[in-house]
Design a protein around this motif. Structure first.
Motif, PDB file in Angstrom:
ATOM      1  N   MET A 117      15.660 -18.460  -1.846  1.00 13.99           N
ATOM      2  CA  MET A 117      14.184 -18.965  -3.267  1.00 13.99           C
ATOM      3  C   MET A 117      13.137 -18.617  -3.008  1.00 13.99           C
ATOM      4  SD  MET A 117      15.821 -22.369  -3.505  1.00 13.99           S
ATOM      5  CE  MET A 117      15.391 -23.852  -1.784  1.00 13.99           C
ATOM      6  N   LEU A 118      12.538 -17.751  -4.051  1.00 12.93           N
ATOM      7  CA  LEU A 118      11.379 -17.829  -3.650  1.00 12.93           C
ATOM      8  C   LEU A 118      10.532 -18.401  -4.705  1.00 12.93           C
ATOM      9  CD1 LEU A 118      10.800 -13.984  -3.883  1.00 12.93           C
ATOM     10  CD2 LEU A 118       9.459 -15.634  -2.031  1.00 12.93           C
ATOM     11  N   GLY A 160      14.692 -11.313  -8.542  1.00 13.24           N
ATOM     12  CA  GLY A 160      15.975 -10.486  -7.312  1.00 13.24           C
ATOM     13  C   GLY A 160      15.195  -9.088  -6.611  1.00 13.24           C
ATOM     14  N   ALA A 161      13.811  -9.071  -6.889  1.00 15.01           N
ATOM     15  CA  ALA A 161      13.966  -7.813  -6.334  1.00 15.01           C
ATOM     16  C   ALA A 161      13.666  -7.581  -4.328  1.00 15.01           C
ATOM     17  CB  ALA A 161      12.377  -6.734  -7.033  1.00 15.01           C
ATOM     18  N   PHE A 162      13.440  -9.172  -4.788  1.00 13.48           N
ATOM     19  CA  PHE A 162      12.931  -9.061  -3.061  1.00 13.48           C
ATOM     20  C   PHE A 162      14.247  -9.592  -2.315  1.00 13.48           C
ATOM     21  CE2 PHE A 162       8.509 -10.032  -5.001  1.00 13.48           C
ATOM     22  CZ  PHE A 162       8.368  -9.266  -4.420  1.00 13.48           C
ATOM     23  N   GLY A 163      15.636  -9.801  -2.932  1.00 17.79           N
ATOM     24  CA  GLY A 163      16.502 -10.275  -2.329  1.00 17.79           C
ATOM     25  C   GLY A 163      16.359 -12.075  -2.960  1.00 17.79           C
ATOM     26  N   ALA A 214      15.108 -18.714 -12.498  1.00 18.02           N
ATOM     27  CA  ALA A 214      15.962 -17.600 -12.485  1.00 18.02           C
ATOM     28  C   ALA A 214      17.175 -18.282 -12.085  1.00 18.02           C
ATOM     29  CB  ALA A 214      15.143 -15.956 -12.286  1.00 18.02           C
ATOM     30  N   ILE A 215      18.241 -17.267 -12.095  1.00 17.85           N
ATOM     31  CA  ILE A 215      19.670 -17.063 -10.704  1.00 17.85           C
ATOM     32  C   ILE A 215      19.504 -15.123 -10.731  1.00 17.85           C
ATOM     33  CG2 ILE A 215      20.900 -17.740 -10.352  1.00 17.85           C
ATOM     34  CD1 ILE A 215      20.959 -19.733 -12.236  1.00 17.85           C
ATOM     35  N   CYS A 216      19.289 -14.835  -9.585  1.00 17.36           N
ATOM     36  CA  CYS A 216      19.696 -13.106  -8.873  1.00 17.36           C
ATOM     37  C   CYS A 216      21.343 -13.634  -8.105  1.00 17.36           C
ATOM     38  CB  CYS A 216      18.318 -13.217  -8.603  1.00 17.36           C
ATOM     39  SG  CYS A 216      17.154 -13.338 -10.264  1.00 17.36           S
ATOM     40  N   THR A 217      21.711 -12.820  -8.836  1.00 16.68           N
ATOM     41  CA  THR A 217      23.558 -12.432  -7.951  1.00 16.68           C
ATOM     42  C   THR A 217      23.593 -11.192  -7.340  1.00 16.68           C
ATOM     43  OG1 THR A 217      25.124 -12.716  -9.691  1.00 16.68           O
ATOM     44  CG2 THR A 217      24.820 -14.584  -8.527  1.00 16.68           C
ATOM     45  N   SER A 218      23.775 -10.226  -6.255  1.00 18.00           N
ATOM     46  CA  SER A 218      24.816  -9.198  -5.753  1.00 18.00           C
ATOM     47  C   SER A 218      26.106  -9.922  -5.572  1.00 18.00           C
ATOM     48  CB  SER A 218      23.343  -8.616  -5.259  1.00 18.00           C
ATOM     49  OG  SER A 218      23.658  -9.608  -3.968  1.00 18.00           O
ATOM     50  N   PRO A 219      27.080  -8.450  -6.894  1.00 21.77           N
ATOM     51  CA  PRO A 219      28.468  -8.588  -6.101  1.00 21.77           C
ATOM     52  C   PRO A 219      28.865  -8.459  -4.712  1.00 21.77           C
ATOM     53  CG  PRO A 219      28.002  -6.523  -7.047  1.00 21.77           C
ATOM     54  CD  PRO A 219      27.032  -7.393  -7.069  1.00 21.77           C
ATOM     55  N   LYS A 220      27.982  -6.860  -3.986  1.00 23.76           N
ATOM     56  CA  LYS A 220      27.810  -6.412  -2.927  1.00 23.76           C
ATOM     57  C   LYS A 220      27.098  -6.683  -2.054  1.00 23.76           C
ATOM     58  CE  LYS A 220      31.768  -3.348  -4.330  1.00 23.76           C
ATOM     59  NZ  LYS A 220      31.978  -1.155  -4.118  1.00 23.76           N
ATOM     60  N   ARG A 221      26.398  -6.757  -0.658  1.00 29.05           N
ATOM     61  CA  ARG A 221      25.744  -7.022   0.759  1.00 29.05           C
ATOM     62  C   ARG A 221      24.960  -5.180   0.375  1.00 29.05           C
ATOM     63  NH1 ARG A 221      25.029 -10.447   4.016  1.00 29.05           N
ATOM     64  NH2 ARG A 221      26.279 -11.693   4.015  1.00 29.05           N
ATOM     65  N   GLY A 222      23.906  -5.798  -0.122  1.00 24.25           N
ATOM     66  CA  GLY A 222      23.407  -3.840  -0.209  1.00 24.25           C
ATOM     67  C   GLY A 222      22.566  -3.397  -1.571  1.00 24.25           C
ATOM     68  N   THR A 223      23.330  -4.190  -2.602  1.00 22.35           N
ATOM     69  CA  THR A 223      22.809  -3.741  -3.879  1.00 22.35           C
ATOM     70  C   THR A 223      22.156  -5.056  -4.324  1.00 22.35           C
ATOM     71  OG1 THR A 223      24.560  -5.165  -4.508  1.00 22.35           O
ATOM     72  CG2 THR A 223      25.235  -2.529  -3.925  1.00 22.35           C
ATOM     73  N   VAL A 224      21.319  -4.240  -5.246  1.00 21.95           N
ATOM     74  CA  VAL A 224      19.637  -5.231  -6.305  1.00 21.95           C
ATOM     75  C   VAL A 224      20.652  -6.098  -6.629  1.00 21.95           C
ATOM     76  CG1 VAL A 224      18.219  -5.442  -8.007  1.00 21.95           C
ATOM     77  CG2 VAL A 224      18.434  -3.081  -6.236  1.00 21.95           C
ATOM     78  N   LYS A 225      19.914  -7.393  -6.649  1.00 20.03           N
ATOM     79  CA  LYS A 225      20.318  -8.438  -6.933  1.00 20.03           C
ATOM     80  C   LYS A 225      19.762  -8.174  -8.717  1.00 20.03           C
ATOM     81  CE  LYS A 225      20.512 -11.619  -2.971  1.00 20.03           C
ATOM     82  NZ  LYS A 225      21.699 -11.713  -3.391  1.00 20.03           N
ATOM     83  N   THR A 226      21.012  -9.038  -9.566  1.00 16.69           N
ATOM     84  CA  THR A 226      20.251  -9.169 -11.270  1.00 16.69           C
ATOM     85  C   THR A 226      20.137 -10.723 -12.015  1.00 16.69           C
ATOM     86  OG1 THR A 226      22.883  -8.722 -11.819  1.00 16.69           O
ATOM     87  CG2 THR A 226      21.562  -6.500 -11.109  1.00 16.69           C
ATOM     88  N   GLU A 227      19.216 -10.422 -12.293  1.00 13.09           N
ATOM     89  CA  GLU A 227      20.038 -12.592 -13.385  1.00 13.09           C
ATOM     90  C   GLU A 227      20.468 -12.576 -14.389  1.00 13.09           C
ATOM     91  OE1 GLU A 227      15.911 -13.571 -15.426  1.00 13.09           O
ATOM     92  OE2 GLU A 227      15.179 -11.285 -14.704  1.00 13.09           O
ATOM     93  N   VAL A 228      21.152 -13.723 -13.790  1.00 10.59           N
ATOM     94  CA  VAL A 228      22.434 -14.581 -14.720  1.00 10.59           C
ATOM     95  C   VAL A 228      21.655 -15.350 -14.981  1.00 10.59           C
ATOM     96  CG1 VAL A 228      24.109 -12.941 -13.110  1.00 10.59           C
ATOM     97  CG2 VAL A 228      23.697 -15.644 -12.439  1.00 10.59           C
ATOM     98  N   PRO A 229      22.409 -15.122 -16.609  1.00  6.93           N
ATOM     99  CA  PRO A 229      21.728 -17.002 -16.910  1.00  6.93           C
ATOM    100  C   PRO A 229      22.642 -18.237 -16.579  1.00  6.93           C
ATOM    101  CG  PRO A 229      24.055 -16.353 -18.535  1.00  6.93           C
ATOM    102  CD  PRO A 229      23.397 -15.808 -17.055  1.00  6.93           C
ATOM    103  N   SER A 230      23.758 -18.108 -15.536  1.00  7.55           N
ATOM    104  CA  SER A 230      24.319 -19.786 -15.105  1.00  7.55           C
ATOM    105  C   SER A 230      24.652 -19.137 -13.616  1.00  7.55           C
ATOM    106  CB  SER A 230      24.987 -20.442 -16.248  1.00  7.55           C
ATOM    107  OG  SER A 230      26.505 -19.776 -16.191  1.00  7.55           O
TER     108      SER A 230
END
Length: 310
Positions: free
Chosen positions: A46-47, A64-67, A6-22
């Motif tokens: 990385m986890l 992405g739940a753990f950031g 999985a690759i997870c990102t968030s557009p703003k600090r303090g928001t939950v990271k969500t999965e993206v394909p690349s």
């Protein structure tokens, strides 16, 4: 060999990271679309997938739940040394830190009373950029031969931490270390507070695994001079000869050299040495010990063997 699950990102600090394909990664930032990138050592988190699966037996969490940015199967990151390098396609990552302090408002910790990121999460910087995709293979690269020794510098100063006094000793130490071939990973200014210093010494030794930490300031008789006590509090072993040698050398310059309370200790494989606060005393002491210091640092790191003079 591992696999990127999985690759997870968030557009703003303090928001939950969500999965993206690349994702696209750059040495200047990290993951281009992630708000936690920047010109620092914690560009990518990385986890291990196995650690997340173990946690899911208690409560289900999405990737992405753990950031974490990258969920990777096949590696127990906690048991790999800092500076380990990984290849994902054309991208090369270098591990820079193990663990971090969990935010007080961490949702996972509020729900379960624990968060695995402080213990199992690792961070990396991007050495070579490129594009990665979910499903890519992840390869642990061979360790570098004869890597440079890594160091950190901590200045203790109430006024310096408030911006009321220019720190001249810290930059001087960093300059001298660099000239001696060390890579200075971090420099910082802290107030004369034991709790903050202990936390940073532990992070540098355990999390960043630097070979050498040099502090400057806080070694005198003032009630606010707590550097030796804080240093001893985090030590595993004493290494008194270095501090004794500096006092011996200082006494050849001024009788006030006897008033220094600086100590030298080991925490794990990291050597921690307290230097005086003034730039003049810093230069005099560091010039005196630096030629002999490398051998001790390399022995502590397991890079050199003991040698007896014949």
């Amino acid at each position: 060999m591992g696999k990127l699950l999985a690759i997870c990102t968030s557009p703003k600090r303090g928001t939950v990271k969500t999965e993206v394909p690349s994702a696209v990664l750059t040495p200047e930032w990290g993951i281009v679309e992630d708000a936690h990138g920047g010109n620092w050592h914690r560009q990518v988190s990385m986890l291990s997938a196995e650690k997340i699966e173990a946690f899911r037996k208690k409560i289900w969490v999405d990737y992405g739940a753990f950031g974490e940015n990258l969920v990777i199967d096949g590696f127990d990151f906690r048991n790999l040394p800092v500076t380990s390098r990984f290849a994902i396609g054309d991208v090369v990552l270098e591990m820079t830190q193990i663990g971090k302090e969990c935010h007080n408002d961490c949702v996972i910790k509020q729900q379960t009373g624990e968060c695995i990121m402080p213990h199992e999460g690792v961070f990396a910087r991007v050495l070579t950029g490129g594009e990665i995709h979910v499903g890519d293979e992840v390869t642990l690269l061979p360790a570098l031969e004869n890597p440079p020794l890594r160091a950190a510098v901590i200045t203790l100063s109430d006024k310096g931490s408030r911006g009321e006094r220019e720190d001249k000793s810290g930059p001087l130490i960093a300059q001298m270390l660099t000239a001696a071939g060390y890579v200075v990973e971090e420099t910082m200014i802290l107030p004369d507070e034991a709790k903050a210093l202990k936390a940073q010494l532990i992070r540098m030794a355990d999390g960043r695994q630097v070979n050498l930490v040099l502090t400057t300031g806080g070694t005198g008789f003032s009630p606010r001079d707590i550097t030796p006590e804080a240093t001893c509090a985090v030590a595993d072993r004493n290494a008194p000869g270095i501090a004794e040698a500096m006092r011996y050398h200082s006494l050849s310059i001024t009788p006030r050299g006897m008033l220094s309370r600086g100590v030298s200790v080991l925490r794990g494989k990291t050597l921690i040495v307290n230097l005086p606060g003034s730039p003049k005393a810093v230069q005099e002491n560091l010039e005196y010990i630096l030629p002999s210091l490398e051998h001790g640092v390399r022995i502590a790191a397991g890079l050199d063997g003991e040698c007896a003079r014949k």
